[in-house]
Design a protein around this motif. Structure first.
Motif, mmCIF file in Angstrom:
data_model
loop_
_atom_site.group_PDB
_atom_site.id
_atom_site.type_symbol
_atom_site.label_atom_id
_atom_site.label_comp_id
_atom_site.label_asym_id
_atom_site.label_seq_id
_atom_site.Cartn_x
_atom_site.Cartn_y
_atom_site.Cartn_z
ATOM 1 N N ILE A 1 0.534 -0.761 -0.283
ATOM 2 C CA ILE A 1 0.106 0.231 0.159
ATOM 3 C C ILE A 1 1.431 0.804 0.077
ATOM 4 C CG2 ILE A 1 -1.737 1.352 1.728
ATOM 5 C CD1 ILE A 1 -2.917 -1.356 2.666
ATOM 6 N N ALA A 2 1.853 0.986 0.539
ATOM 7 C CA ALA A 2 2.746 2.341 0.666
ATOM 8 C C ALA A 2 3.612 2.897 -0.268
ATOM 9 C CB ALA A 2 3.548 2.051 1.633
ATOM 10 N N LEU A 3 4.349 1.305 -0.833
ATOM 11 C CA LEU A 3 4.849 1.454 -2.354
ATOM 12 C C LEU A 3 3.857 1.791 -3.708
ATOM 13 C CD1 LEU A 3 7.121 0.637 -3.973
ATOM 14 C CD2 LEU A 3 6.439 -1.681 -4.091
ATOM 15 N N GLY A 4 2.343 1.635 -3.682
ATOM 16 C CA GLY A 4 1.559 2.035 -4.256
ATOM 17 C C GLY A 4 1.654 3.447 -4.409
ATOM 18 N N PHE B 1 12.947 3.443 -0.964
ATOM 19 C CA PHE B 1 12.265 4.601 -0.497
ATOM 20 C C PHE B 1 11.656 4.346 0.374
ATOM 21 C CE2 PHE B 1 9.274 8.320 -0.249
ATOM 22 C CZ PHE B 1 9.890 9.424 1.101
ATOM 23 N N THR B 2 10.639 2.953 0.112
ATOM 24 C CA THR B 2 9.280 2.493 0.658
ATOM 25 C C THR B 2 9.878 2.097 2.094
ATOM 26 O OG1 THR B 2 7.722 3.012 -0.996
ATOM 27 C CG2 THR B 2 7.327 1.627 0.392
ATOM 28 N N VAL B 3 10.753 1.201 1.920
ATOM 29 C CA VAL B 3 10.993 -0.043 3.037
ATOM 30 C C VAL B 3 11.713 0.817 3.672
ATOM 31 C CG1 VAL B 3 13.045 -1.752 2.927
ATOM 32 C CG2 VAL B 3 11.856 -1.789 0.809
ATOM 33 N N ILE B 4 12.275 1.767 3.616
ATOM 34 C CA ILE B 4 13.174 3.092 4.377
ATOM 35 C C ILE B 4 12.863 4.057 5.520
ATOM 36 C CG2 ILE B 4 15.831 3.196 3.176
ATOM 37 C CD1 ILE B 4 15.778 5.394 2.413
ATOM 38 N N THR B 5 11.726 4.210 4.152
ATOM 39 C CA THR B 5 10.680 4.779 5.419
ATOM 40 C C THR B 5 10.039 4.049 6.240
ATOM 41 O OG1 THR B 5 10.432 6.797 3.489
ATOM 42 C CG2 THR B 5 8.589 6.456 5.035
ATOM 43 N N VAL B 6 9.360 2.986 5.737
ATOM 44 C CA VAL B 6 8.637 2.104 6.802
ATOM 45 C C VAL B 6 9.313 1.131 8.347
ATOM 46 C CG1 VAL B 6 7.953 -0.413 7.019
ATOM 47 C CG2 VAL B 6 6.498 0.986 4.652
ATOM 48 N N THR B 7 10.924 0.900 7.350
ATOM 49 C CA THR B 7 11.348 0.554 8.538
ATOM 50 C C THR B 7 12.081 2.239 9.304
ATOM 51 O OG1 THR B 7 13.224 0.888 6.807
ATOM 52 C CG2 THR B 7 12.115 -1.101 7.496
ATOM 53 N N PHE C 1 0.201 12.208 2.761
ATOM 54 C CA PHE C 1 0.135 10.384 2.657
ATOM 55 C C PHE C 1 1.516 10.136 3.707
ATOM 56 C CE2 PHE C 1 1.696 6.766 0.485
ATOM 57 C CZ PHE C 1 0.861 6.179 0.230
ATOM 58 N N ASP C 2 2.465 10.141 3.353
ATOM 59 C CA ASP C 2 3.623 9.911 4.744
ATOM 60 C C ASP C 2 3.385 10.163 6.098
ATOM 61 O OD1 ASP C 2 5.139 8.720 2.691
ATOM 62 O OD2 ASP C 2 6.992 10.945 3.155
ATOM 63 N N THR C 3 2.616 10.947 6.118
ATOM 64 C CA THR C 3 2.178 11.372 7.367
ATOM 65 C C THR C 3 0.881 10.480 8.137
ATOM 66 O OG1 THR C 3 2.616 13.690 7.385
ATOM 67 C CG2 THR C 3 1.104 13.252 9.375
ATOM 68 N N PRO D 1 0.696 5.280 10.039
ATOM 69 C CA PRO D 1 -0.251 4.271 10.768
ATOM 70 C C PRO D 1 0.650 2.576 9.696
ATOM 71 C CG PRO D 1 -1.435 5.956 10.313
ATOM 72 C CD PRO D 1 -0.155 6.010 9.721
ATOM 73 N N ILE D 2 1.094 2.826 9.116
ATOM 74 C CA ILE D 2 1.410 1.147 8.537
ATOM 75 C C ILE D 2 2.618 0.959 8.675
ATOM 76 C CG2 ILE D 2 2.686 0.435 6.362
ATOM 77 C CD1 ILE D 2 0.631 2.116 4.775
ATOM 78 N N ARG D 3 3.567 2.679 9.152
ATOM 79 C CA ARG D 3 5.278 2.296 10.259
ATOM 80 C C ARG D 3 4.948 1.088 11.083
ATOM 81 N NH1 ARG D 3 6.502 7.119 10.681
ATOM 82 N NH2 ARG D 3 7.850 7.042 8.357
ATOM 83 N N ILE D 4 3.227 2.138 12.312
ATOM 84 C CA ILE D 4 3.142 1.619 14.137
ATOM 85 C C ILE D 4 2.885 0.302 13.286
ATOM 86 C CG2 ILE D 4 1.668 1.852 15.799
ATOM 87 C CD1 ILE D 4 2.020 4.526 14.383
#
Length: 341
Positions: free
Chosen positions: A33-36, A61-67, A84-86, A91-94
């Motif tokens: 979802i984050a990647l899309g 960018f998606t991987v380093i952002t989620v992690t 979108f990141d906010t 929430p996806i990261r959490i």
């Protein structure tokens, strides 16, 4: 009898590997979802290295952002990308963090803790009651034990059915999943330190095998067994059963006795259940009762005396002088239960 709160219950049937796979799929779905979203809003991202944002850059960018690594070489610059990141990626990261934390707890910390806790409980387990078989008879026996204020932590239920064991665990008792005819299963239940073993698997042949296993591992424990066929009672006795209960023959005898009066069954139920108006109790003769006649005891009405392996009626001469080591069966009224040990 204890009445459990009615509810629909079905034990989970997923293996640890299946559970781990489901959690892995959930993580991939959230990352997808984050990647899309990042790919759709790629125009709002800026690559500080070469200025071009490719698909591989989006994955990176998606991987380093989620992690939560965030090297800063690719950053969101538009309002849409930042929002979108906010509100989506955060929430996806959490959620991803909670999934990894839950997996680590389930497969590492909890299992280690449970193994240590169960090992400690097993080492301290003694003078307990083991119930082999948690069908109708076994569940009724456990409920009656609890009703008689027997500590739940000193009851161990052994059964091959995981669903039945989950129901037993709701009452606070310990459980062992396995076949009670196997030495290892009863060793896990600490049969060698048990006071009593109740055998009620629902099959006479299985019951006899369990008795033989119990006697091999724990010669001193009392073994009470439920036998359905009268012709198998002798087999159970030869196998080493201390007490044999035949619910079929007992029920037939009670039904026949009811023809002599309508209240016989009600009185017998009072004798064998905790909530009855009168209770049967077995105890050793106290020091102050030695030398007295059975009829002179005032704590309850003695109806039978056991001296060694011999049953003595209270009308026999031997019942006129109680001896140390004698066991008596007495009727106790409810109001006297709290005043007698």
């Amino acid at each position: 009898m204890l009445a459990a709160r009615p509810r629909f219950y079905r034990a989970g049937r997923l293996s640890p590997l299946t559970t781990l796979a489901i959690r892995g799929v959930a993580v991939l779905l959230l990352v997808g979802i984050a990647l899309g979203g990042h790919w759709i809003e790629r125009s709002g991202l800026r690559d500080n290295t070469d200025g071009a944002v490719s698909f591989l850059d989006i994955v990176y960018f998606t991987v380093i952002t989620v992690t939560t690594v965030g090297y800063g070489d690719i950053v969101p610059v538009s309002d849409a990308a930042r929002m979108f990141d906010t509100f989506v990626v955060t929430p996806i990261r959490i959620f991803v963090f909670l999934i990894f934390l839950g997996s680590a707890y389930s497969f590492m910390l909890r299992q280690g803790w449970e193994r240590w806790r169960m090992g400690f409980i097993r080492r301290e387990l003694k003078d307990h009651v083991i119930v082999c078989g948690y069908g109708r008879s076994g569940s009724a026996a456990v409920s009656e034990l609890l009703e008689r204020d027997h500590p739940a932590e000193r009851i161990v239920v052994v059964d091959t059915n995981a669903d039945r064991l989950r129901l037993a665990e709701e009452l606070g008792v310990a459980t062992v999943e396995g076949d009670a005819t196997h030495n290892k299963v009863l060793e896990i239940a600490r049969v060698e330190t048990a006071r009593t073993v109740i055998v009620c698997p629902g099959r006479d042949d299985t019951a006899v095998l369990i008795i033989l296993t119990c006697r091999r591992l724990s010669p001193q424990a009392a073994v009470a067994v439920s036998i359905a066929a009268i012709e198998n009672e002798l087999l159970a006795r030869d196998a080493g059963a201390s007490i044999i209960v035949n619910p079929v023959s007992f029920g037939g005898q009670l039904l026949a006795q009811c023809t002599a009066g309508p209240h016989v069954a009600d009185y017998v139920a009072d004798l064998v259940t905790r909530n009855g108006k009168i209770e049967l109790r077995e105890r050793a003769v106290r020091a102050d009762e030695v030398g007295s006649a059975a009829r002179e005891v005032t704590s309850g009405q003695i109806v039978r005396l056991y001296r060694g392996d011999r049953a003595i009626s209270i009308d026999e001469p031997d019942a006129q002088h109680l001896q140390a080591g004698d066991l008596v069966i007495e009727l106790v009224e409810p109001r006297r239960r709290s005043s007698t040990p």
